[in-house]
Design a protein around this motif. Structure first.
Motif: not given
Length: 366
Positions: A252-260
């Protein structure tokens, strides 16, 4: 049936709303529908977010359902606690903390859905990051084994260089005794004289030393090459062992960072959409004029408030009157001579007993 369910979702008083007009009921049914579908979106968003964490559909749906109920309860509470006032500024001040809470809820709900909507783009970003991480990991592991590999390689080169030097020396001695025998160098006498025998002896000795050195060094080189292969195998093994960790870098955190790292505008508009959905019941109540339900609710609240104030005043009056009556009763008792004489005699007896006890204690001290 559906209309009744949405009215319940709006948090209004059932008895009051049942006595209101159909239009008033439809207004609150619409507010309740917004609350309900916001909770449904929260359930979907949180289930997807938790699925990326647990990788278990049932666990994700269970916790997502709990989260959806929590959002539903919060939204229902926010909408039901807003009261229509005579001043819009008072209504806005009352709604401000609720709007702030609605904004937080909207952001929390929208983020997982943004991750799902832009899943392909996020996967591309994660792939690039994984490739970069894999290259960096290979470099770091190679640097870890680099010193041992270089030492081993230098050792092999040293052993080969030592053999080559000895071979060169043997070849030189061979040329020397051959040219001596041919008479083209050295004494320049044709034939195998004493000098020739001396030079061939030196060659044979060097040749024997070369054979011994070659045997020893080849064994050392084979051992060093074996060690190099082992180090390279360990390097490959280390890279292979760490690769699954890199491959699993999609939480989840990796995907949030990728979304940013993606363009912010599409994500921002999705967040605004959920913000509008989440705050729409509050804004609708703020902008709508006082309706039939609001007047009836205000009438009940003011009636209850008047009753409570009246009861409070009566209790205060009762306490005050009772205190005055008690004061008058004890004032009459204080003027009664018979009670005064009785109290006087009892006090006199008590003082006499205290005096006698004091005298007895003084006598026991002597």
């Amino acid at each position: 049936m559906l209309k009744h369910f949405f009215i319940v979702c709006s948090g209004v008083d059932k008895k009051i709303i049942e006595g209101c007009s159909n239009g008033e009921q439809n207004k609150y049914a619409g507010i309740g529908a917004t609350v309900f579908f916001t909770a449904v979106m929260a359930f979907i968003a949180s289930s997807y977010a938790l699925y990326t964490v647990f990788d278990n559909l049932y666990a994700a749906m269970f916790f997502g359902f709990v989260w959806g109920l929590l959002i539903f309860n919060l939204d229902r509470f926010i909408v039901s606690t807003i009261r229509k006032r005579d001043s819009f500024s008072n209504e806005f001040i009352q709604a401000t903390p609720r709007i702030a809470l609605a904004i937080i809820i909207a952001i929390v709900i929208s983020k997982p859905l943004e991750i799902k909507i832009f899943e392909k783009e996020i996967n591309t970003v994660l792939l690039k990051e994984k490739n970069a991480m894999a290259l960096n990991n290979k470099k770091e592991v190679a640097n870890y084994f680099k010193s041992d590999l270089e030492k081993n390689k230098a050792k092999i080169e040293s052993l080969k260089s030592e053999m080559a030097k000895k071979e060169k020396e043997v070849n030189t001695l061979y040329t020397t005794y051959i040219t001596e025998a041919e008479g083209t160098a050295g004494t320049k006498k044709l034939g195998k004289g004493p000098v020739f025998k001396e030079k061939i002896a030196k060659h044979d000795l060097a040749k024997s030393e070369l054979d011994t050195l070659r045997k020893t060094n080849l064994a050392k080189i084979a051992e060093a090459e074996k060690l190099s292969k082992k180090l390279e195998a360990d390097l490959d093994k280390k890279v292979t062992e760490t690769q699954p960790i890199i491959d699993g870098f999609d939480g989840l955190m990796a995907r949030i960072n990728a979304l940013n790292k993606l363009p912010w505008l599409p994500s921002f508009f999705i967040m605004l959409l959920f913000l509008a959905i989440e705050t729409s019941p509050i804004i609708a109540k703020l902008l709508s004029p006082k309706g039939e339900y609001d007047f009836k609710l205000e009438d009940l609240e003011t009636a209850l408030k008047a009753t409570i104030n009246q009861d409070k005043y009566q209790r205060e009056l009762l306490v005050k009157t009772s205190a005055q009556m008690h004061d008058k009763v004890y004032e009459d008792i204080a003027s009664d001579k018979e009670l005064f004489n009785l109290q006087r005699s009892k006090a006199k007896e008590l003082l006499e007993l205290q005096a006698n006890n004091f005298v007895e204690k003084q006598k026991r001290t002597f």
